[in-house]
Design a protein around this motif. Structure first.
Motif, short mmCIF file in Angstrom:
data_model
loop_
_atom_site.label_atom_id
_atom_site.label_comp_id
_atom_site.label_asym_id
_atom_site.label_seq_id
_atom_site.Cartn_x
_atom_site.Cartn_y
_atom_site.Cartn_z
N ASP A 1 20.64 42.16 -42.50
CA ASP A 1 19.84 41.02 -42.90
C ASP A 1 18.36 41.36 -42.74
N ILE A 2 17.57 40.97 -43.74
CA ILE A 2 16.16 41.34 -43.80
C ILE A 2 15.30 40.08 -43.92
N LEU A 3 14.16 40.10 -43.24
CA LEU A 3 13.15 39.06 -43.38
C LEU A 3 11.86 39.72 -43.85
N ASP A 4 11.30 39.19 -44.91
CA ASP A 4 10.01 39.65 -45.44
C ASP A 4 8.99 38.56 -45.11
N ILE A 5 8.06 38.85 -44.19
CA ILE A 5 7.06 37.83 -43.87
C ILE A 5 5.79 38.07 -44.68
N ASP A 48 2.40 28.76 -43.44
CA ASP A 48 1.16 29.50 -43.20
C ASP A 48 1.17 29.98 -41.75
N LEU A 49 1.41 31.27 -41.57
CA LEU A 49 1.48 31.83 -40.22
C LEU A 49 0.12 31.89 -39.54
N ASN A 50 -0.95 31.66 -40.29
CA ASN A 50 -2.27 31.57 -39.67
C ASN A 50 -2.46 30.22 -38.99
N TYR A 57 12.96 30.71 -37.73
CA TYR A 57 14.31 31.27 -37.70
C TYR A 57 14.77 31.37 -36.25
N PRO A 58 16.08 31.31 -36.02
CA PRO A 58 16.60 31.45 -34.65
C PRO A 58 16.40 32.86 -34.11
N ASP A 59 16.51 32.99 -32.81
CA ASP A 59 16.44 34.30 -32.14
C ASP A 59 17.51 35.23 -32.73
N ALA A 60 17.17 36.52 -32.76
CA ALA A 60 18.11 37.57 -33.16
C ALA A 60 18.80 37.29 -34.50
N SER A 61 18.00 36.95 -35.50
CA SER A 61 18.53 36.61 -36.82
C SER A 61 18.54 37.77 -37.82
N PHE A 62 17.71 38.81 -37.58
CA PHE A 62 17.52 39.83 -38.61
C PHE A 62 17.62 41.24 -38.03
N GLU A 83 6.71 37.01 -32.46
CA GLU A 83 7.73 36.24 -33.15
C GLU A 83 8.69 37.16 -33.90
N VAL A 84 8.16 38.20 -34.50
CA VAL A 84 9.01 39.18 -35.17
C VAL A 84 9.99 39.77 -34.16
N ASN A 85 9.49 40.12 -33.00
CA ASN A 85 10.37 40.66 -31.95
C ASN A 85 11.46 39.66 -31.56
N ARG A 86 11.11 38.39 -31.52
CA ARG A 86 12.07 37.34 -31.16
C ARG A 86 13.20 37.22 -32.18
N VAL A 87 12.85 37.31 -33.48
CA VAL A 87 13.87 37.10 -34.51
C VAL A 87 14.65 38.37 -34.84
N LEU A 88 14.19 39.52 -34.32
CA LEU A 88 14.94 40.76 -34.54
C LEU A 88 16.17 40.83 -33.63
N ARG A 89 17.24 41.35 -34.17
CA ARG A 89 18.43 41.62 -33.37
C ARG A 89 18.17 42.84 -32.49
N PRO A 90 18.92 43.00 -31.40
CA PRO A 90 18.75 44.21 -30.56
C PRO A 90 18.88 45.46 -31.42
N GLY A 91 17.94 46.37 -31.26
CA GLY A 91 17.92 47.59 -32.05
C GLY A 91 17.31 47.42 -33.43
N GLY A 92 16.85 46.20 -33.76
CA GLY A 92 16.26 45.94 -35.06
C GLY A 92 14.94 46.66 -35.24
N LYS A 93 14.47 46.70 -36.46
CA LYS A 93 13.24 47.42 -36.78
C LYS A 93 12.26 46.52 -37.51
N VAL A 94 10.99 46.77 -37.24
CA VAL A 94 9.91 46.14 -38.01
C VAL A 94 9.23 47.24 -38.80
#
Length: 113
Positions: A1-5, A48-50, A57-62, A83-94
């Motif tokens: 699963d991928i999130l494009d911010i 608007d993230l600014n 999104y919930p924790d560990a979604s992507f 926030e990116v770190n929060r929504v990433l699953r363990p071992g996920g990548k940004v």
């Protein structure tokens, strides 16, 4: 699963991604533009993230979060990356890409120094 911010009407992913990946979601400022992004198989959230760096999104979604040529427009990039770190699953990548072009009227001050 991928999130494009900081997404828009195009996600910059290979054309086959919607067929080969899980869901592809996006967050961007313009809901109308996001509606035309045909790679978003998992939907989108206009935000608007600014104004508020919290991702909707919930924790560990992507498994992967991408930020394509937009990090220099964020006024609180560290908060967004937390926030990116929060929504990433363990071992996920940004994956963050940055352009070699600068638009001084759009980029925030810290990138212009």
């Amino acid at each position: 699963d991928i999130l494009d911010i900081c997404s828009s009407w195009v996600s910059h992913y290979p054309l086959e991604f919607p067929k080969t990946m899980g869901k592809i979601c996006a967050t961007g400022m313009n809901g109308l533009e996001l509606q035309f992004n045909d790679q978003l198989t998992g939907g989108f959230e206009a935000k608007d993230l600014n104004e508020d760096p919290k991702l909707p999104y919930p924790d560990a979604s992507f498994d992967v979060v991408t930020v394509v040529v937009s990090i220099d427009y964020l006024v609180r990039p560290i908060d967004v990356l937390k926030e990116v770190n929060r929504v990433l699953r363990p071992g996920g990548k940004v994956i963050i890409s940055q352009s070699n072009r600068c638009f001084p009227t759009k980029a925030i001050k810290m990138w212009l120094k």
